[in-house]
Scaffold this active site. Structure first.
Site, PDB file in Angstrom:
ATOM      1  N   LYS A   1       0.830  -1.215   0.000  1.00 24.40           N
ATOM      2  CA  LYS A   1       0.000   0.000   0.000  1.00 24.40           C
ATOM      3  C   LYS A   1       0.859   1.257   0.000  1.00 24.40           C
ATOM      4  CE  LYS A   1      -4.441  -1.704   1.084  1.00 24.40           C
ATOM      5  NZ  LYS A   1      -5.694  -1.704   1.772  1.00 24.40           N
TER       6      LYS A   1
ATOM      7  N   LYS B   1      -3.900 -10.118  -6.432  1.00 27.32           N
ATOM      8  CA  LYS B   1      -5.175 -10.290  -5.731  1.00 27.32           C
ATOM      9  C   LYS B   1      -6.247  -9.370  -6.313  1.00 27.32           C
ATOM     10  CE  LYS B   1      -6.112  -8.274  -1.789  1.00 27.32           C
ATOM     11  NZ  LYS B   1      -6.779  -7.872  -0.548  1.00 27.32           N
TER      12      LYS B   1
ATOM     13  N   LYS C   1     -10.792  -4.360  -4.000  1.00 27.02           N
ATOM     14  CA  LYS C   1     -11.877  -3.410  -4.264  1.00 27.02           C
ATOM     15  C   LYS C   1     -11.360  -2.038  -4.689  1.00 27.02           C
ATOM     16  CE  LYS C   1     -13.227  -3.654   0.388  1.00 27.02           C
ATOM     17  NZ  LYS C   1     -12.068  -3.573   1.285  1.00 27.02           N
TER      18      LYS C   1
HETATM   19  N1  AQP Z   1      -9.189 -11.303  -3.530  1.00 26.30           N
HETATM   20  C1  AQP Z   1      -9.536 -11.800  -2.339  1.00 26.30           C
HETATM   21  N2  AQP Z   1      -9.696 -13.140  -2.172  1.00 26.30           N
HETATM   22  C2  AQP Z   1     -10.074 -13.651  -0.960  1.00 26.30           C
HETATM   23  N3  AQP Z   1     -10.317 -12.882   0.118  1.00 26.30           N
HETATM   24  C3  AQP Z   1     -10.172 -11.552  -0.006  1.00 26.30           C
HETATM   25  N4  AQP Z   1     -10.318 -10.510   0.850  1.00 26.30           N
HETATM   26  C4  AQP Z   1     -10.044  -9.342   0.226  1.00 26.30           C
HETATM   27  N5  AQP Z   1      -9.724  -9.582  -1.058  1.00 26.30           N
HETATM   28  C5  AQP Z   1      -9.773 -10.937  -1.234  1.00 26.30           C
HETATM   29  C6  AQP Z   1     -10.754 -10.666   2.232  1.00 26.30           C
HETATM   30  O1  AQP Z   1     -11.852  -9.783   2.422  1.00 26.30           O
HETATM   31  C7  AQP Z   1     -11.849  -9.338   3.786  1.00 26.30           C
HETATM   32  C8  AQP Z   1     -12.040  -7.866   3.844  1.00 26.30           C
HETATM   33  O2  AQP Z   1     -10.917  -7.213   3.328  1.00 26.30           O
HETATM   34  P1  AQP Z   1     -10.625  -5.730   3.783  1.00 26.30           P
HETATM   35  O3  AQP Z   1     -11.716  -4.853   3.385  1.00 26.30           O
HETATM   36  O4  AQP Z   1     -10.303  -5.703   5.233  1.00 26.30           O
HETATM   37  O5  AQP Z   1      -9.318  -5.317   3.059  1.00 26.30           O
HETATM   38  P2  AQP Z   1      -8.387  -6.010   2.068  1.00 26.30           P
HETATM   39  O6  AQP Z   1      -7.973  -7.362   2.531  1.00 26.30           O
HETATM   40  O7  AQP Z   1      -7.248  -5.046   1.821  1.00 26.30           O
HETATM   41  O8  AQP Z   1      -9.358  -6.146   0.823  1.00 26.30           O
HETATM   42  P3  AQP Z   1      -9.320  -5.390  -0.550  1.00 26.30           P
HETATM   43  O9  AQP Z   1     -10.542  -5.775  -1.304  1.00 26.30           O
HETATM   44  O10 AQP Z   1      -8.006  -5.648  -1.206  1.00 26.30           O
HETATM   45  O11 AQP Z   1      -9.447  -3.875  -0.114  1.00 26.30           O
HETATM   46  P4  AQP Z   1      -8.543  -2.648  -0.477  1.00 26.30           P
HETATM   47  O12 AQP Z   1      -8.508  -2.603  -1.972  1.00 26.30           O
HETATM   48  O13 AQP Z   1      -9.210  -1.470   0.140  1.00 26.30           O
HETATM   49  O14 AQP Z   1      -7.196  -2.927   0.122  1.00 26.30           O
HETATM   50  C9  AQP Z   1     -10.526  -9.825   4.405  1.00 26.30           C
HETATM   51  O15 AQP Z   1     -10.787 -10.977   5.180  1.00 26.30           O
HETATM   52  C10 AQP Z   1      -9.695 -10.175   3.211  1.00 26.30           C
HETATM   53  O16 AQP Z   1      -8.756 -11.191   3.497  1.00 26.30           O
END
Ligand code: AQP
Length: 331
Positions: A115, A197, A200
């Site tokens: 990040k 990965k 969002k």
């Molecule tokens: N691609 C993924 N596959 C499986 N699990 C996923 N998670 C996120 N992306 C995947 C799981 O979703 C939960 C919530 O995630 P978060 O909102 O706490 O943040 P994150 O892990 O950083 O998810 P994002 O979508 O990648 O958000 P941004 O883009 O804002 O950083 C967690 O349990 C995560 O493991």
């Protein structure tokens, strides 16, 4: 433990529209824990601001994330559903735990490295100490089990280390939590770059399938998904694009990888991608319908937030006073 029940905690940040990665890796698993568990699910708005958010969007997505929890099957009567910033003990415990978290440990976190590379203009202290806040979220409720995707495994291990360190410094205070990582769906990959990965906050809208995308959008995105040059539907490390689509199809269709390989043997990628798109769109249709109903009822969502925060606050306050006493604060 909460009373005589094992405790489950997890959270999702309202940092964008939720993806099928968030759904399959996390939210779908939240409802696996029945009444024999005490469950806490929060909308992690405090975490979201480690990356700059537009205020109106953050507010809107906080409601939306809460509505999606319910639309995905979490009943507010059986689960404590709340917004992180409504329970101030999360920030209070995060500060305390910061003092039991090492600079070297935080420096090794891959999410911080990723990040900070992505947001080079805003490498703030919150982004760095994010894992201490996550540890606070989890440890505040005596959590035994944390359902998360694979990307959160490192943070969870740090949470365990912080809990053990605190317990050893004083005496048994925190439950040392275990991760619940569903092996079938632990990491859903980007449709445009299947070695990264699905996230969002990805700027490429075609790389990401959102839970609330329309059927047409879902099918279009799967049609454009990056695959490889041969045309064999087979699971393998040498075929990250097809393997990712097979993982998604398996999760939505309930078929095994072998059944999928047989189903598409001798057929091209076109048929396969269409089948994946349709399975995902059809599987998500009830969630989208329920979401539409819930999001129109703001009063109901606010009632859920309020009673969820009251319930969470009750448990959080008890843990905070225990922690403060152990540290030696006059309370
Ligand atoms: N691609 C993924 N596959 C499986 N699990 C996923 N998670 C996120 N992306 C995947 C799981 O979703 C939960 C919530 O995630 P978060 O909102 O706490 O943040 P994150 O892990 O950083 O998810 P994002 O979508 O990648 O958000 P941004 O883009 O804002 O950083 C967690 O349990 C995560 O493991």
């Amino acid at each position: 433990m909460t009373g005589d029940k094992r405790t489950v905690f997890s959270a999702v940040q309202p940092s964008g529209n939720l993806t099928i990665g968030n759904y399959l890796g996390a939210i779908k698993n939240f409802s696996r824990f029945g009444e024999e568990y005490k469950t806490f699910f929060c909308v992690a708005d405090l975490h979201a601001i480690t990356v700059r958010q537009i205020p109106a969007e953050l507010r809107k997505r906080t409601y939306e994330t809460l509505a999606l929890y319910i639309a995905c099957g979490l009943s507010p009567e059986k689960n404590t559903i709340f917004v992180q910033s409504h329970v101030p003990e999360h920030t209070e415990l995060a500060w305390l735990l910061n003092c039991y978290t090492m600079f070297g440990e935080l420096s090794r976190m891959t999410q911080f490295k990723d990040k900070s590379a992505k947001h080079a203009q805003n490498i703030n202290a919150g982004l760095f100490t994010y894992p201490a806040l996550m540890a606070a979220d989890i440890l505040l409720y005596g959590t035994d089990i944390v359902p998360v995707g694979l990307d959160q495994k490192q943070h969870l291990e740090l949470t365990r280390d912080i809990a053990i360190r605190f317990n050893q410094t004083y005496s048994d205070t925190f439950t040392v939590p275990e991760g619940y990582i569903s092996t079938d769906t632990m990491k859903i990959m980007s449709l445009a770059e299947p070695t990264s990965k699905m996230s969002k906050s990805d700027e490429n809208q075609n790389a990401v399938v959102y839970i609330l995308d329309t059927k047409d959008d879902i099918i279009r995105k799967f049609k454009r998904a990056v695959t490889d040059s041969d045309s064999v539907v087979r699971y393998g490390e040498d075929k990250p694009g097809i393997s990712n689509l097979m993982t998604i199809y398996r999760a939505f269709s309930g078929k095994t990888l072998e059944e999928i390989e047989r189903e598409f043997s001798g057929r091209g990628y076109g048929d396969f991608k269409l089948a994946v798109g349709e399975a995902v769109a059809d599987g998500l249709a009830p969630v989208r319908d329920e979401f539409a109903r819930l999001i129109a009822d703001k009063r109901y969502l606010e009632d859920v937030m309020k009673s969820g925060a009251e319930e969470a606050h009750y448990y959080a306050r008890r843990m905070i006073s225990k922690v403060k006493k152990k540290i030696g604060f006059v309370i």
